[in-house]
Structures are given as structure tokens and as C-alpha cells.
Motif scaffolding. Structure first.
Motif, PDB file in Angstrom:
ATOM      1  N   GLU A  15       1.151   5.239  -4.654  1.00 46.46           N
ATOM      2  CA  GLU A  15       2.558   5.461  -5.004  1.00 46.46           C
ATOM      3  C   GLU A  15       3.152   4.333  -5.845  1.00 46.46           C
ATOM      4  O   GLU A  15       4.112   4.551  -6.576  1.00 46.46           O
ATOM      5  CB  GLU A  15       3.402   5.625  -3.740  1.00 46.46           C
ATOM      6  CG  GLU A  15       3.217   6.956  -3.058  1.00 46.46           C
ATOM      7  CD  GLU A  15       4.136   7.130  -1.878  1.00 46.46           C
ATOM      8  OE1 GLU A  15       4.800   8.180  -1.808  1.00 46.46           O
ATOM      9  OE2 GLU A  15       4.202   6.225  -1.019  1.00 46.46           O
ATOM     10  N   LYS A  31      12.100   4.657  -9.662  1.00 45.58           N
ATOM     11  CA  LYS A  31      11.938   6.099  -9.494  1.00 45.58           C
ATOM     12  C   LYS A  31      13.313   6.758  -9.536  1.00 45.58           C
ATOM     13  O   LYS A  31      14.304   6.191  -9.079  1.00 45.58           O
ATOM     14  CB  LYS A  31      11.275   6.419  -8.151  1.00 45.58           C
ATOM     15  CG  LYS A  31       9.772   6.324  -8.141  1.00 45.58           C
ATOM     16  CD  LYS A  31       9.158   7.529  -8.844  1.00 45.58           C
ATOM     17  CE  LYS A  31       7.690   7.636  -8.537  1.00 45.58           C
ATOM     18  NZ  LYS A  31       7.262   8.977  -8.216  1.00 45.58           N
ATOM     19  N   PRO A  43       9.570   2.547  -4.501  1.00 48.27           N
ATOM     20  CA  PRO A  43       9.045   3.768  -5.102  1.00 48.27           C
ATOM     21  C   PRO A  43       8.217   4.577  -4.102  1.00 48.27           C
ATOM     22  O   PRO A  43       7.462   4.029  -3.311  1.00 48.27           O
ATOM     23  CB  PRO A  43       8.161   3.255  -6.244  1.00 48.27           C
ATOM     24  CG  PRO A  43       7.865   1.841  -5.919  1.00 48.27           C
ATOM     25  CD  PRO A  43       8.979   1.341  -5.075  1.00 48.27           C
ATOM     26  N   ASN A  45       6.748   9.023  -3.687  1.00 53.05           N
ATOM     27  CA  ASN A  45       6.629  10.324  -4.364  1.00 53.05           C
ATOM     28  C   ASN A  45       7.681  11.328  -3.929  1.00 53.05           C
ATOM     29  O   ASN A  45       7.984  12.257  -4.660  1.00 53.05           O
ATOM     30  CB  ASN A  45       5.231  10.904  -4.139  1.00 53.05           C
ATOM     31  CG  ASN A  45       4.160  10.066  -4.801  1.00 53.05           C
ATOM     32  OD1 ASN A  45       4.398   9.424  -5.815  1.00 53.05           O
ATOM     33  ND2 ASN A  45       2.972  10.048  -4.222  1.00 53.05           N
ATOM     34  N   SER A  47      11.553  12.207  -2.874  1.00 58.85           N
ATOM     35  CA  SER A  47      12.915  11.709  -3.033  1.00 58.85           C
ATOM     36  C   SER A  47      13.584  11.508  -1.677  1.00 58.85           C
ATOM     37  O   SER A  47      13.552  12.414  -0.836  1.00 58.85           O
ATOM     38  CB  SER A  47      13.748  12.700  -3.849  1.00 58.85           C
ATOM     39  OG  SER A  47      15.125  12.382  -3.743  1.00 58.85           O
ATOM     40  N   THR A  55      10.323  13.766  -8.662  1.00 60.66           N
ATOM     41  CA  THR A  55      10.737  12.419  -9.056  1.00 60.66           C
ATOM     42  C   THR A  55      10.037  12.037 -10.352  1.00 60.66           C
ATOM     43  O   THR A  55       9.027  12.641 -10.721  1.00 60.66           O
ATOM     44  CB  THR A  55      10.369  11.384  -7.971  1.00 60.66           C
ATOM     45  OG1 THR A  55       8.941  11.319  -7.855  1.00 60.66           O
ATOM     46  CG2 THR A  55      10.976  11.733  -6.624  1.00 60.66           C
ATOM     47  N   GLU A  56      10.593  11.047 -11.024  1.00 61.34           N
ATOM     48  CA  GLU A  56       9.939  10.522 -12.214  1.00 61.34           C
ATOM     49  C   GLU A  56      10.256   9.037 -12.354  1.00 61.34           C
ATOM     50  O   GLU A  56      11.270   8.550 -11.847  1.00 61.34           O
ATOM     51  CB  GLU A  56      10.359  11.276 -13.475  1.00 61.34           C
ATOM     52  CG  GLU A  56      11.775  11.008 -13.936  1.00 61.34           C
ATOM     53  CD  GLU A  56      12.135  11.774 -15.207  1.00 61.34           C
ATOM     54  OE1 GLU A  56      11.339  12.601 -15.677  1.00 61.34           O
ATOM     55  OE2 GLU A  56      13.245  11.524 -15.712  1.00 61.34           O
ATOM     56  N   TRP A  57       9.362   8.330 -13.023  1.00 64.12           N
ATOM     57  CA  TRP A  57       9.563   6.919 -13.330  1.00 64.12           C
ATOM     58  C   TRP A  57      10.450   6.799 -14.562  1.00 64.12           C
ATOM     59  O   TRP A  57      10.298   7.564 -15.514  1.00 64.12           O
ATOM     60  CB  TRP A  57       8.225   6.243 -13.641  1.00 64.12           C
ATOM     61  CG  TRP A  57       7.320   6.099 -12.470  1.00 64.12           C
ATOM     62  CD1 TRP A  57       6.219   6.868 -12.181  1.00 64.12           C
ATOM     63  CD2 TRP A  57       7.405   5.123 -11.451  1.00 64.12           C
ATOM     64  NE1 TRP A  57       5.637   6.426 -11.033  1.00 64.12           N
ATOM     65  CE2 TRP A  57       6.344   5.353 -10.560  1.00 64.12           C
ATOM     66  CE3 TRP A  57       8.287   4.078 -11.183  1.00 64.12           C
ATOM     67  CZ2 TRP A  57       6.129   4.572  -9.428  1.00 64.12           C
ATOM     68  CZ3 TRP A  57       8.080   3.296 -10.064  1.00 64.12           C
ATOM     69  CH2 TRP A  57       7.012   3.546  -9.204  1.00 64.12           C
TER      70      TRP A  57
END
Length: 132
Positions: A15, A31, A43, A45, A47, A55-57
Motif C-alpha cells: 500500500e 491518497k 496511505p 487502498n 478510503s 482512491t488515487e495518488w
């Protein structure tokens, strides 16, 4: 910084691998929850806002304010851990570097700097923004 005073190397997980790889490039990532639009840290995976794996970086600005801090002085070493509230919202646990710990204040503006660990992994720390 002498080798005995280098930060501890982080434990990389599936992660957090992207976070640590970006740190080696001089980038601070956070994130974001795609459902709520909110940033979060640490961070993971899933939310914390929706419970979904949507989620996204995203690149963070690398700026924030000191939310809380503690200075430790032992033997000849000084260390200051700090919670920094990033401009994006999340609060990140880190450390302060390259500053006079006697002048650190809650609410003080800081920016990210990257410091190598003993194994070469870069870690994000914070330093006060120049005054004036």
C-alpha cells in the motif's frame, strides 16, 4: 547528518510502495478518495471516508502548518517529531529538520524536504518556511 543520526528506514508495504518511490524522486504524494474528493493519510487502498477502494495518488504541494510537535533532547542528540497539517488537509506524522527547535511554533508554515535514511531511502521531513 552523521550515519548514527540518519532517520530510520521505513518499512515498505504494497500500500505504501508508491509513496516511498515518489519520495525517492523528491515528490510528496497523498491518497485521495474519489467518492468524497478528500485527501487522506496514511496511505491505504480503502478510503476512510467511503469504505470503498476508489482512491488515487496525487502530488501534494509539500506545504503545511505545524499542528503539534515535541522536541526530545537526549545526550548530544536533538530530535523534533511533528504532526504537520498539509495544505491538502490531512495531518501527517513526520519530523522537523534544519531549524532551531527552540523557535518552532504551532501554526508555523513548513515545507517538505527529503532526507536519506541509512539504506538510501528518502523520507519526507519538514522545515520552516523562511520568514519575511
Amino acid at each position: 547528518m552523521t550515519e548514527s543520526r540518519l532517520p530510520t528506514s521505513p518499512e515498505m508495504t504494497e500500500e505504501t510502495a508508491t509513496f516511498w518511490q515518489a519520495a525517492n524522486e523528491g515528490r510528496l504524494l497523498v491518497k485521495h478518495c474519489l467518492g468524497s474528493g478528500r485527501a487522506f493519510h496514511p496511505p491505504r487502498n480503502i478510503s476512510p471516508f467511503t469504505g470503498l477502494a476508489e482512491t488515487e495518488w496525487r502530488d501534494a504541494s509539500g506545504t503545511g502548518v505545524i499542528y503539534s510537535f515535541s522536541v526530545m533532547r537526549r545526550h548530544e542528540a536533538e530530535h523534533c517529531i511533528a504532526y504537520v497539517q498539509l495544505s491538502e488537509g490531512p495531518i501527517i506524522l513526520s519530523a522537523l529538520t534544519d531549524c532551531n527547535f527552540d523557535r518552532v511554533e504551532i501554526g508555523q508554515l513548513v515545507r517538505v524536504v527529503f532526507v536519506p535514511t541509512a539504506n538510501g531511502q528518502m523520507v519526507p521531513m519538514f522545515t520552516p518556511e523562511a520568514e519575511g
